[in-house]
Design a protein around this motif. Structure first.
Motif, PDB file in Angstrom:
ATOM      1  N   HIS A 148       0.813  -1.222   0.000  1.00 17.85           N
ATOM      2  CA  HIS A 148       0.000   0.000   0.000  1.00 17.85           C
ATOM      3  C   HIS A 148       0.848   1.274   0.000  1.00 17.85           C
ATOM      4  O   HIS A 148       0.330   2.357  -0.235  1.00 17.85           O
ATOM      5  N   LYS A 149       2.158   1.166   0.312  1.00 18.16           N
ATOM      6  CA  LYS A 149       2.979   2.347   0.536  1.00 18.16           C
ATOM      7  C   LYS A 149       2.992   3.322  -0.652  1.00 18.16           C
ATOM      8  O   LYS A 149       3.168   4.525  -0.475  1.00 18.16           O
ATOM      9  N   GLN A 162       9.688  -1.771   2.215  1.00 20.90           N
ATOM     10  CA  GLN A 162       8.482  -1.513   1.409  1.00 20.90           C
ATOM     11  C   GLN A 162       8.335  -0.025   1.114  1.00 20.90           C
ATOM     12  O   GLN A 162       8.045   0.365  -0.010  1.00 20.90           O
ATOM     13  N   SER A 189       4.657   6.464   7.155  1.00 23.71           N
ATOM     14  CA  SER A 189       3.660   5.994   8.114  1.00 23.71           C
ATOM     15  C   SER A 189       3.458   7.078   9.170  1.00 23.71           C
ATOM     16  O   SER A 189       3.949   8.200   9.009  1.00 23.71           O
ATOM     17  N   CYS A 242      -3.203  -4.689  10.088  1.00 23.82           N
ATOM     18  CA  CYS A 242      -1.990  -4.749  10.904  1.00 23.82           C
ATOM     19  C   CYS A 242      -1.540  -3.317  11.207  1.00 23.82           C
ATOM     20  O   CYS A 242      -1.956  -2.370  10.536  1.00 23.82           O
ATOM     21  N   PHE A 243      -0.696  -3.188  12.215  1.00 25.91           N
ATOM     22  CA  PHE A 243      -0.364  -1.851  12.700  1.00 25.91           C
ATOM     23  C   PHE A 243       1.134  -1.657  12.944  1.00 25.91           C
ATOM     24  O   PHE A 243       1.706  -2.288  13.820  1.00 25.91           O
ATOM     25  N   GLY A 244       1.726  -0.764  12.147  1.00 23.44           N
ATOM     26  CA  GLY A 244       3.115  -0.369  12.371  1.00 23.44           C
ATOM     27  C   GLY A 244       3.116   1.018  12.984  1.00 23.44           C
ATOM     28  O   GLY A 244       3.342   1.211  14.172  1.00 23.44           O
ATOM     29  N   GLY A 245       2.796   2.018  12.162  1.00 19.81           N
ATOM     30  CA  GLY A 245       2.601   3.382  12.649  1.00 19.81           C
ATOM     31  C   GLY A 245       1.179   3.835  12.396  1.00 19.81           C
ATOM     32  O   GLY A 245       0.740   4.856  12.895  1.00 19.81           O
ATOM     33  N   GLY A 246       0.439   3.049  11.582  1.00 19.96           N
ATOM     34  CA  GLY A 246      -0.988   3.288  11.424  1.00 19.96           C
ATOM     35  C   GLY A 246      -1.484   3.603  10.033  1.00 19.96           C
ATOM     36  O   GLY A 246      -2.687   3.812   9.850  1.00 19.96           O
ATOM     37  N   SER A 247      -0.618   3.616   9.012  1.00 21.01           N
ATOM     38  CA  SER A 247      -1.109   4.133   7.729  1.00 21.01           C
ATOM     39  C   SER A 247      -2.078   3.186   7.018  1.00 21.01           C
ATOM     40  O   SER A 247      -3.095   3.620   6.499  1.00 21.01           O
ATOM     41  N   ASN A 248      -1.778   1.887   7.002  1.00 24.21           N
ATOM     42  CA  ASN A 248      -2.721   1.012   6.274  1.00 24.21           C
ATOM     43  C   ASN A 248      -3.986   0.793   7.093  1.00 24.21           C
ATOM     44  O   ASN A 248      -5.081   0.669   6.547  1.00 24.21           O
ATOM     45  N   GLY A 306       8.156  -3.796   9.068  1.00 25.56           N
ATOM     46  CA  GLY A 306       7.305  -2.616   8.966  1.00 25.56           C
ATOM     47  C   GLY A 306       6.510  -2.349  10.245  1.00 25.56           C
ATOM     48  O   GLY A 306       5.895  -1.296  10.382  1.00 25.56           O
ATOM     49  N   LEU A 307       6.510  -3.296  11.180  1.00 28.85           N
ATOM     50  CA  LEU A 307       5.751  -3.097  12.423  1.00 28.85           C
ATOM     51  C   LEU A 307       6.686  -2.758  13.586  1.00 28.85           C
ATOM     52  O   LEU A 307       6.240  -2.604  14.715  1.00 28.85           O
ATOM     53  N   GLU A 338       4.019  -8.545   7.761  1.00 33.37           N
ATOM     54  CA  GLU A 338       3.196  -7.545   8.449  1.00 33.37           C
ATOM     55  C   GLU A 338       1.715  -7.907   8.303  1.00 33.37           C
ATOM     56  O   GLU A 338       0.976  -8.009   9.288  1.00 33.37           O
ATOM     57  N   SER A 384      -2.081  -5.660   3.258  1.00 26.90           N
ATOM     58  CA  SER A 384      -1.261  -4.474   2.988  1.00 26.90           C
ATOM     59  C   SER A 384      -0.141  -4.730   1.993  1.00 26.90           C
ATOM     60  O   SER A 384       0.322  -3.797   1.334  1.00 26.90           O
ATOM     61  N   GLY A 385       0.303  -5.995   1.874  1.00 28.26           N
ATOM     62  CA  GLY A 385       1.371  -6.257   0.909  1.00 28.26           C
ATOM     63  C   GLY A 385       1.596  -7.745   0.713  1.00 28.26           C
ATOM     64  O   GLY A 385       1.090  -8.563   1.483  1.00 28.26           O
TER      65      GLY A 385
HETATM   66  C1  PLP Z   1       4.954  -0.517   6.196  1.00 31.66           C
HETATM   67  C2  PLP Z   1       4.030  -1.659   6.151  1.00 31.66           C
HETATM   68  C3  PLP Z   1       3.123  -1.889   7.195  1.00 31.66           C
HETATM   69  C4  PLP Z   1       3.102  -1.094   8.466  1.00 31.66           C
HETATM   70  O1  PLP Z   1       2.923   0.280   8.347  1.00 31.66           O
HETATM   71  P1  PLP Z   1       1.532   1.002   8.633  1.00 31.66           P
HETATM   72  O2  PLP Z   1       1.858   2.428   8.450  1.00 31.66           O
HETATM   73  O3  PLP Z   1       1.121   0.689  10.029  1.00 31.66           O
HETATM   74  O4  PLP Z   1       0.577   0.503   7.636  1.00 31.66           O
HETATM   75  C5  PLP Z   1       2.242  -2.939   7.063  1.00 31.66           C
HETATM   76  N1  PLP Z   1       2.248  -3.735   5.976  1.00 31.66           N
HETATM   77  C6  PLP Z   1       3.103  -3.546   4.951  1.00 31.66           C
HETATM   78  C7  PLP Z   1       3.070  -4.468   3.789  1.00 31.66           C
HETATM   79  C8  PLP Z   1       4.027  -2.510   5.009  1.00 31.66           C
HETATM   80  O5  PLP Z   1       4.876  -2.314   4.006  1.00 31.66           O
END
Ligand code: PLP
Length: 452
Positions: free
Chosen positions: A112-113, A140, A230, A263-269, A338-339, A385, A414-415
């Motif tokens: 999604h990035k 990513q 993110s 899923c949650f890394g910093g929150g974008s997806n 990414g998390l 992720e 997300s990927g």
């Molecule tokens: C970067 C990434 C994430 C985590 O980042 P968010 O900003 O939380 O979405 C999740 N999935 C994939 C495939 C990523 O590349």
């Protein structure tokens, strides 16, 4: 097979991003200047980000923000992305739940990035910037930005967390294919990197450190800006194309999600898939559950603390109001790179405080087990992720099997994990483990953060 698998028809690309900040009952707190503790204005961010991204960052009034034509045109190379009913997974789980996923893995870079890389590079180009820096974990975001920069003729320098640089050589290769210059972080090329390496030469790096290096390079290079993939509000904004499309596609399917999972890394997806549906909770009283899934090794939403903290290890960024494990936190070496970030974005953090959403943490082994099940039913190898979102979806679908409820679950894929087969190999040969940090590992020393 019981039913034919189907792809929902594509719909029109959205013309605007959805800015949830404008509709939140209690708005996110402002970013603060770390020296004066005064709220940051858009102009304060101009030396760091493009002017337009800076304005979007602090925009709490416009509900809809127009997507520039050039950006929509590039989106249309891979969007709209499919919304898929996961019949085969449902059957394998013997669940009455209806499972849908939005497939962001079909973007040219596999995640999604790109949805935010394209507008960020576009605004830089439009404002006459020539060089762009960033950090990346699993690679990513770096890959997406490298490609977006190539599209607009910008120079791109990426600091990649050293652990991932070594774990995922193909991702580094991919960034170089797109013409980016990639440096493992911490490096000796910045003061922030040197400060760490002289104390700890074997430091594996973290997203926090890589951000410090990228920010430092941007500050010390003429005509250069920093970009982030993110956490920040403008990144969440760009990602809402995911949910806006999914909303229309669910309508075509004649359904509405009871539960939205990401899923949650910093929150974008998570923001991307959730906010457009949350709009109906805010304005129309819809009852939908929104679940963010983080790894047990980096549990800021479930075990972190709400505070003003830096977004990076060296403390170069503004103070960000967020759930955090402290900017010095060093997460375990899990594959879901990414998390591995210490904080959650300001909007999501506020939504947690407003009880608009929930969070769970899931271990690495359960997530890979879920990833294998998904690959073996739906035929897509998910990114490590994304496996976290799948694992939670499977838990929910099993609950439905117990209760007989026909819940509609929508998760964001997300990927894909085509460059993470090494991680799957390790999982299948039983050499991976779970990481459960103790409370002492997690609690940031209080002189590191500013309690609210
Ligand atoms: C970067 C990434 C994430 C985590 O980042 P968010 O900003 O939380 O979405 C999740 N999935 C994939 C495939 C990523 O590349």
């Amino acid at each position: 097979m019981r039913q034919k698998r189907f792809l929902l028809p594509t719909t029109e690309l959205p013309t605007h991003w959805y800015n949830i900040q404008a509709e939140m009952a209690t708005k996110p707190l402002p970013l603060l200047n770390p020296q004066t503790h005064k709220p940051i204005q858009a102009e304060d961010l101009f030396p760091l980000f493009s002017r337009e991204a800076s304005r979007q960052e602090v925009n709490q009034t416009d509900v809809w923000i127009e997507i520039p034509d050039e950006v929509r045109q590039l989106y249309s190379n891979y969007r709209t992305t499919p919304l898929v009913r996961a019949y085969a997974l449902e059957e394998a789980l013997d669940t009455p739940a209806h499972i849908y996923f939005k497939n962001e893995s079909v973007s040219p870079v596999g995640s999604h990035k790109l949805n935010s890389a394209i507008p960020q590079a576009y605004y830089c180009k439009k404002e006459g910037i020539t060089n762009v820096t960033t950090e990346t974990g699993a690679g990513q975001w770096g890959t997406a930005l490298a490609y977006a920069c190539k599209l607009f003729g910008l120079e791109c320098a990426v600091y990649q967390v050293k652990l991932s640089y070594e774990q995922k050589p193909y991702r580094r290769g991919m960034m170089q294919v797109f013409g980016a210059q990639v440096t493992p972080s911490p490096s000796m090329s910045t003061r922030a990197g040197k400060d760490i390496l002289t104390v700890d030469p074997h430091n594996n790096g973290s997203l926090g450190t890589a951000i410090s290096e990228a920010v430092e390079l941007a500050r010390t290079t003429p005509n250069c800006r920093y970009t982030l993939g993110s956490v920040l509000n403008h990144v969440s904004l760009h990602q809402t194309v995911i949910g806006l499309e999914a909303e229309k596609q669910m309508e075509l399917a004649g359904e509405y999600p009871d539960i939205v999972v990401a899923c949650f890394g910093g929150g974008s997806n998570f923001s991307g898939i959730a906010f457009p549906f949350m709009r109906h909770t805010i304005n129309g009283g819809r009852k939908t559950r929104f679940i963010a899934v983080e790894p047990t090794s980096c549990p800021k939403l479930t075990r972190g603390r709400f505070a003003y903290d830096f977004g990076d290890e060296a403390g170069y960024t503004p103070l960000i109001p967020m759930y955090t494990l402290g900017h010095k936190f060093q997460p375990a070496s899990i594959h879901a790179g990414g998390l591995r970030y210490h904080g959650a974005g300001p909007i999501v953090s506020q939504l947690m405080r407003n009880n608009m959403m929930e969070a769970v943490d899931i271990g690495q082994l359960e997530s890979f087990r879920a990833g294998l099940m998904f690959a073996r039913t739906e035929g897509i190898v998910p990114a490590p992720e994304s496996c976290h979102a799948i694992a939670e979806t499977i838990r929910l679908a099993k609950e439905c099997r117990e209760t007989g409820e026909e819940k509609v679950i929508l998760f964001n894929l997300s990927g894909h994990g085509m460059l993470d087969i090494g991680a799957y190999d390790q999982f299948m040969s039983h050499t991976l483990s779970d990481e459960y940090p103790s409370d002492e590992d997690l609690l940031p020393p209080s002189d590191d953060i500013l309690l609210i």
